[in-house]
Write a protein that holds these residues in place. Structure first.
Motif, mmCIF file in Angstrom:
data_model
loop_
_atom_site.group_PDB
_atom_site.id
_atom_site.type_symbol
_atom_site.label_atom_id
_atom_site.label_comp_id
_atom_site.label_asym_id
_atom_site.label_seq_id
_atom_site.Cartn_x
_atom_site.Cartn_y
_atom_site.Cartn_z
ATOM 1 N N MET A 102 0.833 -1.218 0.000
ATOM 2 C CA MET A 102 0.000 0.000 0.000
ATOM 3 C C MET A 102 0.855 1.250 0.000
ATOM 4 S SD MET A 102 -3.079 -0.981 -0.197
ATOM 5 C CE MET A 102 -2.491 -2.300 -1.229
ATOM 6 N N TYR A 155 -1.635 9.214 3.169
ATOM 7 C CA TYR A 155 -1.930 9.245 4.603
ATOM 8 C C TYR A 155 -0.637 9.184 5.416
ATOM 9 C CZ TYR A 155 -6.768 8.396 3.201
ATOM 10 O OH TYR A 155 -8.031 8.500 2.652
ATOM 11 N N LEU A 164 -2.213 11.936 9.700
ATOM 12 C CA LEU A 164 -3.101 11.157 10.570
ATOM 13 C C LEU A 164 -3.044 11.680 12.005
ATOM 14 C CD1 LEU A 164 -2.488 7.577 9.134
ATOM 15 C CD2 LEU A 164 -4.488 9.052 8.824
ATOM 16 N N TYR A 212 -5.187 14.618 12.176
ATOM 17 C CA TYR A 212 -6.577 14.183 12.064
ATOM 18 C C TYR A 212 -7.068 13.633 13.401
ATOM 19 C CZ TYR A 212 -10.541 11.283 10.545
ATOM 20 O OH TYR A 212 -11.779 10.689 10.396
ATOM 21 N N ARG A 213 -6.232 12.809 14.041
ATOM 22 C CA ARG A 213 -6.641 12.187 15.303
ATOM 23 C C ARG A 213 -6.641 13.215 16.441
ATOM 24 N NH1 ARG A 213 -2.593 7.988 13.851
ATOM 25 N NH2 ARG A 213 -3.700 6.453 12.583
ATOM 26 N N VAL A 249 -14.545 6.384 10.675
ATOM 27 C CA VAL A 249 -13.729 6.835 9.554
ATOM 28 C C VAL A 249 -14.627 7.555 8.538
ATOM 29 C CG1 VAL A 249 -12.095 6.135 7.768
ATOM 30 C CG2 VAL A 249 -12.248 4.834 9.906
ATOM 31 N N ASP A 268 -8.137 -3.038 5.756
ATOM 32 C CA ASP A 268 -7.052 -2.092 5.528
ATOM 33 C C ASP A 268 -7.434 -0.693 6.031
ATOM 34 O OD1 ASP A 268 -4.460 -1.889 4.655
ATOM 35 O OD2 ASP A 268 -5.036 -1.060 2.705
ATOM 36 N N ILE A 288 -5.178 1.574 8.720
ATOM 37 C CA ILE A 288 -4.662 2.930 8.536
ATOM 38 C C ILE A 288 -5.261 3.908 9.547
ATOM 39 C CG2 ILE A 288 -4.581 4.877 6.917
ATOM 40 C CD1 ILE A 288 -4.408 2.824 4.659
ATOM 41 N N PHE A 289 -6.548 3.772 9.809
ATOM 42 C CA PHE A 289 -7.191 4.753 10.701
ATOM 43 C C PHE A 289 -7.431 4.211 12.108
ATOM 44 C CE2 PHE A 289 -8.048 6.310 6.494
ATOM 45 C CZ PHE A 289 -7.759 7.647 6.635
#
Lengths: 147, 408
Positions: free
Chosen positions: A1, A8, A13, A16-17, B345, B403, B407-408
């Motif tokens: 990936m 990302y 991230l 974002y979090r 998400v 997936d 990622i999140f």
């Protein structure tokens, strides 16, 4: 990936979090609303501008990781900056997002810091509008405070 | 008889497309469907061997092309069990069909003091045309609310219909998959003296449509969601209604006489088909109808119920409370369209990650913002299936969601 890792990045991230400067500011701070009608993302930018300086900034609303992280990173870089610098950074960012050409008026040595991590967005053209939502709303807010 | 999905898939060239060396999993058929070879070939053959303008020229090829065009109209009429082909009007798309209904029937029949009824689960195409007209005319728009399990709340329907001149509603929600009780709604409308306009975009491609049995007065649907090409939609309406409606777009083809001071309209359905129509696309739609008839609408519906069961079980077994599927749980009450929330998400991030696995879904508000507000979401992710969808598509979706979690 590997491609997605480009989009990302960890710093994105992280914003974002744990968004920075998320919330609202009471009047006399101005509030400007922005929306992405295609995807339904909505954002509010609260600006406290005095003596030509962004003294404080907050954002609220909801959207995808890219729009939220971009707005969060934006607040950290524009806070405390003179308006001219804020506009220059915004312009530089839009150039990074390939939606504005470098007309030679923007100093190329402007440092975007963490925001550079958003460069991966350019490979996903439909997400560019997510990344610039907060910035366009900020610029609109600046235009309304300076008139 | 169950569908031979593997054989059917071979008829859709796009489904063998590979991206990044891997197969694609197309789960966006509620948005637009793929096209079988017979549709592509019918259009291509017509353009190569039989193309001609229709209706107005007297040479042999023109009348051959006119026959093909009118033949497609007859096929569409039979497909929905219309009383006559002259009740089938070809438009640009279903959105134009609904605008035609509003601008022609609505403009002639709705004024200040009047009311129409819509529902909370309408697509913008069945909201905005009425709002545009209401702003101008000042009539009232009333709304049928939803129950907590995403059905239309019909408890106050008779009251809402009192004094209303029309109800316009979707036969299947493009967000929730909910199949509405079309016949019951049409009966209630008629009992109240109102006409019933049905937005059939999501149901016509997926199940048998019988305008007589449902008792509708108008039905709008689009070709591109039912294996046909883009660029053509249909408005079916009862002949008496169409005959009484003023024309919508003016121009060539829709007149019988034009003088400097006035014009008279052509017979139905030409009255509503101004200008050169999408001839090639209509031929393609005719071929799509032949294809759907060959496959069988009953079998398509049965396959989609099976796929709905399979998807529901696969998603909830793997993800439990982490996934929220909006819409009815009973597959008999819904189409194979799943809007869902995955953990917290954002749907755009979900669809971005799925794209990396060649799993193609839609993320957004699905042109149904009032409904999204009711759901309490700005956007949802939506996976939607069709006759060519198979277990492998669902499995790919389920696996790719892992997936998203990573990622999140």
């Amino acid at each position: 990936m590997s491609n997605l890792e480009d989009l990302y990045r960890e710093v994105i991230l992280d914003h974002y979090r744990s968004p920075r400067n998320k919330g609202e500011l009471p009047p006399p701070a101005t509030c400007t609303e922005g929306a992405n009608p295609l995807c339904g993302d909505e954002i509010k930018i609260f600006l406290d501008v005095a003596d030509g300086v962004v003294r404080d900034v907050r954002f609220s609303g909801h959207g995808c990781s890219i729009s939220q992280a971009s707005a969060s990173m934006m607040t950290t870089i524009v806070k405390g900056k003179p308006l001219a610098d804020v506009r220059a950074v915004a312009k530089r960012f839009k150039q990074l997002m390939t939606i504005e050409e470098n007309d030679g008026t923007t100093p190329t040595d402007i440092r975007l810091g963490d925001i550079e991590a958003l460069q991966g967005v350019v490979k996903y053209p439909v997400r560019i509008k997510c990344a610039v939502l907060g910035w366009n709303t900020l610029l609109e807010g600046l235009d309304s405070t300076s008139t | 008889m169950t569908l031979d999905v593997a054989a059917l898939r071979d008829e859709f060239p796009m489904l063998s497309r590979r991206v990044g060396g891997k197969p694609i999993h197309y789960l966006d058929s509620a948005n637009s469907s793929h096209k079988p070879n017979c549709v592509i070939d019918a259009m291509s053959t017509f353009m190569r061997e039989a193309y001609s303008p229709i209706g107005r020229s007297s040479y042999a090829l023109a009348s051959e092309a006119s026959d093909a065009y009118e033949g497609a109209r007859s096929k569409v009429a039979a497909f929905i069990n219309a009383y006559s082909p002259c009740e089938v009007v070809f438009t640009k798309n279903a959105t134009e069909s609904l605008n035609l209904a509003a601008q022609s029937w609505g403009r002639a029949n709705l004024d200040k003091g009047d009311a129409i009824v819509l529902t909370h689960m309408e697509h913008h195409a069945n909201i905005v045309p009425w709002q545009m007209l209401a702003k101008e005319k000042g009539f009232e728009i009333r709304w049928v609310p939803l129950t907590p399990d995403f059905q239309l709340d019909l408890s106050s329907l008779d009251q809402l219909l009192r004094g209303a001149k029309a109800i316009s509603f979707t036969s299947m929600s493009n967000v929730l998959g909910t199949i509405n009780p079309t016949r019951e709604l049409c009966e209630a409308a008629h009992a109240a003296g109102a006409i019933a306009i049905v937005d059939g975009c999501q149901s016509v491609p997926h199940m048998t449509t019988d305008v007589r049995a449902m008792g509708a007065d108008m039905l709008a649907f689009s070709s591109h969601k039912m294996c046909g090409p883009t660029g053509v939609g249909v408005l079916w309406a009862r002949e008496a209604l169409l005959a009484a409606m003023p024309p919508f777009l003016g121009g060539g083809g829709m007149i019988s006489e034009v003088r400097l001071d006035d014009f008279t309209c052509a017979e139905l359905p030409n009255k509503f088909e101004a200008g050169t129509p999408p001839i090639v696309e209509v031929i393609g739609l005719g071929a799509a109808v032949d294809f759907l008839n060959r496959v069988g609408m009953t079998e398509i519906r049965r396959h989609e119920i099976e796929m709905t069961n399979y998807a529901y079980r696969a998603l909830t077994t793997r993800y439990g409370d982490a996934i929220t599927i909006h819409g009815p749980t009973n597959p008999e009450l819904r189409g194979a369209t799943f809007s869902f929330a995955f953990r917290d998400v954002h749907p755009h991030d979900v669809s971005q990650v799925l794209d990396q696995h060649n799993v193609y879904i839609r993320a957004g508000h699905h042109c149904a913002k009032p409904l999204m507000r009711l759901i309490g979401a700005n956007a949802t992710a939506r996976a939607s299936m069709y006759l060519y969808s198979n277990e492998s598509d669902v499995d790919a979706l389920v696996d790719a969601l892992d997936d998203v979690s990573t990622i999140f």
